[in-house]
Structures are given as C-alpha cells and as structure tokens.
Design an enzyme around this catalytic site. Structure first.
Site, PDB file in Angstrom:
ATOM      1  N   SER A 151       0.789  -1.230   0.000  1.00 27.77           N
ATOM      2  CA  SER A 151       0.000   0.000   0.000  1.00 27.77           C
ATOM      3  C   SER A 151       0.824   1.285   0.000  1.00 27.77           C
ATOM      4  O   SER A 151       0.288   2.351  -0.279  1.00 27.77           O
ATOM      5  CB  SER A 151      -0.952   0.008   1.197  1.00 27.77           C
ATOM      6  OG  SER A 151      -0.231  -0.151   2.400  1.00 27.77           O
ATOM      7  N   HIS A 172      -5.758  -3.794  -2.162  1.00 27.16           N
ATOM      8  CA  HIS A 172      -5.415  -2.914  -3.285  1.00 27.16           C
ATOM      9  C   HIS A 172      -5.289  -3.676  -4.608  1.00 27.16           C
ATOM     10  O   HIS A 172      -4.748  -3.131  -5.576  1.00 27.16           O
ATOM     11  CB  HIS A 172      -4.111  -2.166  -2.985  1.00 27.16           C
ATOM     12  CG  HIS A 172      -4.194  -1.364  -1.737  1.00 27.16           C
ATOM     13  ND1 HIS A 172      -4.786  -0.119  -1.685  1.00 27.16           N
ATOM     14  CD2 HIS A 172      -3.800  -1.633  -0.468  1.00 27.16           C
ATOM     15  CE1 HIS A 172      -4.734   0.347  -0.448  1.00 27.16           C
ATOM     16  NE2 HIS A 172      -4.140  -0.548   0.320  1.00 27.16           N
ATOM     17  N   LYS A 192     -12.570   0.005  -0.845  1.00 23.27           N
ATOM     18  CA  LYS A 192     -11.641   0.618  -1.811  1.00 23.27           C
ATOM     19  C   LYS A 192     -12.266   0.527  -3.205  1.00 23.27           C
ATOM     20  O   LYS A 192     -13.085   1.379  -3.538  1.00 23.27           O
ATOM     21  CB  LYS A 192     -10.270  -0.036  -1.666  1.00 23.27           C
ATOM     22  CG  LYS A 192      -9.684   0.291  -0.273  1.00 23.27           C
ATOM     23  CD  LYS A 192      -8.386  -0.342   0.008  1.00 23.27           C
ATOM     24  CE  LYS A 192      -7.736   0.143   1.294  1.00 23.27           C
ATOM     25  NZ  LYS A 192      -8.576   0.266   2.494  1.00 23.27           N
TER      26      LYS A 192
HETATM   27  C1  LIG Z   1      -3.541  -3.600   2.730  1.00 20.71           C
HETATM   28  C2  LIG Z   1      -4.670  -3.131   3.589  1.00 20.71           C
HETATM   29  N1  LIG Z   1      -5.337  -4.024   4.335  1.00 20.71           N
HETATM   30  C3  LIG Z   1      -6.355  -3.665   5.127  1.00 20.71           C
HETATM   31  C4  LIG Z   1      -6.751  -2.358   5.216  1.00 20.71           C
HETATM   32  C5  LIG Z   1      -7.887  -1.983   6.118  1.00 20.71           C
HETATM   33  O1  LIG Z   1      -9.047  -1.891   5.378  1.00 20.71           O
HETATM   34  P1  LIG Z   1     -10.291  -0.971   5.816  1.00 20.71           P
HETATM   35  O2  LIG Z   1      -9.866   0.451   5.588  1.00 20.71           O
HETATM   36  O3  LIG Z   1     -11.357  -1.416   4.902  1.00 20.71           O
HETATM   37  O4  LIG Z   1     -10.554  -1.241   7.239  1.00 20.71           O
HETATM   38  C6  LIG Z   1      -6.115  -1.390   4.448  1.00 20.71           C
HETATM   39  C7  LIG Z   1      -6.557   0.019   4.514  1.00 20.71           C
HETATM   40  O5  LIG Z   1      -6.086   0.909   3.889  1.00 20.71           O
HETATM   41  C8  LIG Z   1      -5.032  -1.781   3.620  1.00 20.71           C
HETATM   42  O6  LIG Z   1      -4.369  -0.895   2.884  1.00 20.71           O
END
Ligand SMILES: Cc1ncc(COP(=O)(O)O)c(C=O)c1O
Length: 428
Positions: free
Chosen positions: A215, A243, A274
């Site tokens: 990310s 992502h 997302k």
């Molecule tokens: C790789 C990854 N996993 C999990 C999450 C958490 O997801 P959520 O924002 O839907 O709680 C994010 C959030 O940006 C993320 O980038």
C-alpha cells in the site's frame, strides 16, 4: 510541521515521564494523572501543525464532482483515494443502497450470529465468494478488523505467523494479537521467508501473510514463489487483496488472476472500502474455514452486522464489476501508464510501483511537506507518507490514480506535481 498518521502517533508517544507517581499529589505514592502526558503531546503537535498551516488531515469533503472534490470551499483533484475503478457514486450502487434502506431500515437487530443476519447478508457473502472463486465468504465490519480477527483466531499457541515486513498495520496488529509466534520476513524476499519457515518447528501450524499490492509502494507480492514455498513447508498462505481487487487481473479478480494461479491462496482477504465503495472486509475460502471463523472469530461473533444500505451497495458493486470491470480496468491501466510516464519524463522517481498506487519519492520529510503544501494550494489533493511509515530518507507523496481521472485531469496534476517538484528542488 505536519506529519503522517504513523509519525504523529510515534512522536506523540514519547517515553513516559520518569515519575508517574507524584508524592505531592494526594499523599505519598498516589498516582498523578497517568495519561495526560501523551494526550498533551498529541494536542501540541496537532496545534503546531494547524498553526503552521500544514495540517491536511480530516479535510471534510463537501461535494463530489467525479474525481474532483470540494473541500473547505476549494475545488481539488483527488489523488488520496482508493476508489480505483471510480465506483464511488455509481448510480446502480447508490440506488441499491437506497433500496436496501427502504426495505430493511437503517440498521439491524445486532450481531450476525444472533438476530442481525438479513437474507441480504447471506446474499452478499455468496456474491463475494462467487466473484473471487471460493466456496464461501465471511464479512466483518471493516478490513482492519478482518485481518485482526482472522489472524488472531487462526494462529494459536504453538503456531507461527510469518508476515511480510511491508504489510499493512491491520496484519501486523493481527499478528501481535495472535497467541502464536510472530515472525517477519524481508519485503518480498522469498529466501528470507524460507529461512524462517525452515527454523519453525515442524509440528507448528504455519501461516504466511502478505499484501497482494503493497500500500505504500504499489509493487506486487511474489505469489508464485510464495505458493511453492508454502506447499513445501506445509504452510497456509493468506493474501490481503485490499489494493488488488478490481486492480489486478483482466477482469479485476485480483492477484490469482494476475498470475494465472486460480485457487492458490488458502485464506483470501479483501476490503469492501476501496474498489468496492462500502465498508467492511471479507475472508473467502472453503466452507469449513468460513464456518470455523463464523463461530470463533470474536470480532465477528461479538460485533454488529453491516447495515442494509452497505450490504446492498456491496452486492450491487460486485455485479457492476462483473459488467464493467474489464472496460474500467483498461481505462485505469491507461491512466496509470500516462501518470507514471508523465512523472518519470520530468525526472521524478516513482519507486517500484506497477499499479495505481504511485509514490513520488522525495527523500526528506521537509521536502515532502513543501510539495504537499504546494499541491494542496494549487488544487491537487495529495498527502505525504513519512517515516516511520516508510524508511528514513524515503519520504514521498503517495498519489493514487483511478479510472475516474480523465487524461486532462492527469495532465493538470502532472503540471502541479512538476511545479511543486521544481520549487522544492526535487527535479530540475
Ligand atoms: C492492505 C490493507 N489491508 C487492510 C486495510 C484496512 O481496510 P479498511 O480500511 O477497509 O478497514 C487497508 C486500509 O487501507 C489496507 O491498505
């Protein structure tokens, strides 16, 4: 000076004062206020950033106009977004959210396992499972909670979890909460992963966890080698598709489609916040795994069901992906190429990205802040990523490009990034 969230947190939590016990307060040995020192530290940092006019967190979006937003009365082109396929205000999805509210009301009767399950929740989980090619799926209240709950439920005493060093905080927190041993392997380094797997007791349950697309840097997990290694060491593989859903693979089905390895992930995690414009997170897998999680994952069992509007939006969003992902993905790929090429043409270093997450590497924190300010002042909504969220000296702006951006939008942003980079001395 403004910092990113992780740095704000790290620096606002200095070592506790030596004496938390104040003999002068309410008699000898009575505790003085034990928490104010850290609360005050954060308060001061936020106040300082606001005073310096460099505080860009929590800017309220007042209106949407495609990829443009109105915030505090100013129109800005959004690059701090995860809506990769531009589905945020897709008419079919918005209509589905409204229809679900009309039919079921605003909330539910509580937790899923008791009175909170709607037929729509079951439909939502079937829809997700079908889309990602698994028997079944379980939906939690957020992506963060999905990782936290699933890892800590699976990995018990005597087990080991192996986490890529650049994994998302929710994975790290899930590993910390798990009762088993928590090991980290170097970013995308399969040899290091193998070294660690080799050292683990043969009898231990082993779970390897990684983001599909990282990310902060936009690079892709080495799935083929990881799968081979997991087979060899009898480890399970969990991959977070936050992502990559809608982003990787010809039809947006994610990293398995990208590498043409359908079904190779044991625990398939994704977010619904997302590409999918809702909130929540899912694990997709075989019936037995999902049944196990439905009855044992505490953050599922003891937390309320998603509201009908969100469940309705999520179901329809997956149908929209079925109908439109190919076309939208083509636009996204064109935009990613145009954006990265444009940045590189004027001399920016965009790191290792091959996806819509585009880091504009600038090195020093001050430079990242200066560029952020220039961009925000000139109509581009972008935010910096600073240590400790990334390594020292690797400060960057993270600009996410989407299918909703037009080429004209991207060209506008390229002009602003270029002017900002020149002013800050990042490019010539
Ligand atoms: C790789 C990854 N996993 C999990 C999450 C958490 O997801 P959520 O924002 O839907 O709680 C994010 C959030 O940006 C993320 O980038």
């Amino acid at each position: 000076m403004v910092q990113n969230v992780a740095e704000f947190q790290a620096q606002a939590a200095p070592a506790p004062p030596k004496a938390l016990v104040d003999p002068a307060h309410n008699g000898v040995g009575a505790a003085c206020d034990p928490f104010s020192w850290k609360i005050d530290a954060m308060w001061d940092r936020v106040a300082q950033a606001q005073e310096d006019n460099t505080y860009y967190y929590f800017q309220p979006v007042e209106e949407l106009d495609g990829p443009w937003v109105i915030t505090e009365g100013k129109r800005k082109l959004m690059f701090a977004t995860y809506t990769y396929l531009g589905l945020l205000n897709h008419p079919r999805i918005v209509a589905a959210a409204k229809a679900a509210t009309d039919k079921y009301g605003a909330g539910t009767h509580g937790v899923r396992i008791l009175g909170g399950t709607l037929d729509m929740h079951a439909q939502m989980e079937r829809t997700i499972a079908e889309f990602v090619g698994r028997d079944d799926a379980i939906v939690y209240s957020s992506g963060y909670v999905t990782n936290l709950a699933t890892i800590s439920t699976l990995v018990g005493r005597g087990d080991c979890v192996f986490s890529n060093k650049w994994n998302h905080a929710s994975i790290v927190d899930g590993c910390v909460l798990a009762r088993g041993e928590f090991k980290r392997f170097r970013h995308n380094d399969i040899d290091d992963l193998e070294r660690q797997l080799r050292r683990a007791p043969e009898s231990a349950g082993k779970l390897v966890v990684a983001d599909a697309v990282f990310s902060m840097d936009g690079d892709i997990f080495n799935l083929p080698d990881a799968v081979e290694l997991c087979h060899r060491y009898n480890a399970w593989l969990m991959v977070d598709e936050a992502h990559s859903l809608g982003v990787l693979g010809a039809t947006g089905r994610g990293i398995e489609e990208h590498f043409d390895m359908p079904g190779c992930i044991d625990v398939k995690m994704g977010t619904l916040s997302k590409t999918i414009p809702g909130v929540g997170g899912y694990i997709a897998g075989d019936h037995k795994l999902i049944t196990f999680l439905r009855h044992t994952a505490r953050a599922f069992v003891f937390s309320a069901a998603l509201p009908p509007s969100v469940a309705g939006a999520i179901i329809e969003a997956f149908h929209v992906l079925e109908d439109e992902a190919v076309e939208r993905k083509e636009i996204l790929s064109r935009n990613v190429r145009h954006f990265i090429d444009g940045l590189q043409a004027v001399g920016f270093d965009t790191g290792v990205t091959v996806t819509p997450i585009v880091p504009i590497m600038v090195g020093k924190e001050g430079t990242a802040m200066q560029m952020t300010k220039y961009c925000q002042d000139h109509g581009v909504f972008v935010l910096p990523v600073l240590p400790p969220a990334v390594q020292e000296g690797a400060a960057r702006l993270r600009a996410n490009v989407t299918a909703a951006h037009s080429i004209a939008d991207i060209d506008f942003a390229l002009d602003i990034f270029t002017a900002a980079g020149r002013e800050a001395g990042v490019i010539g």
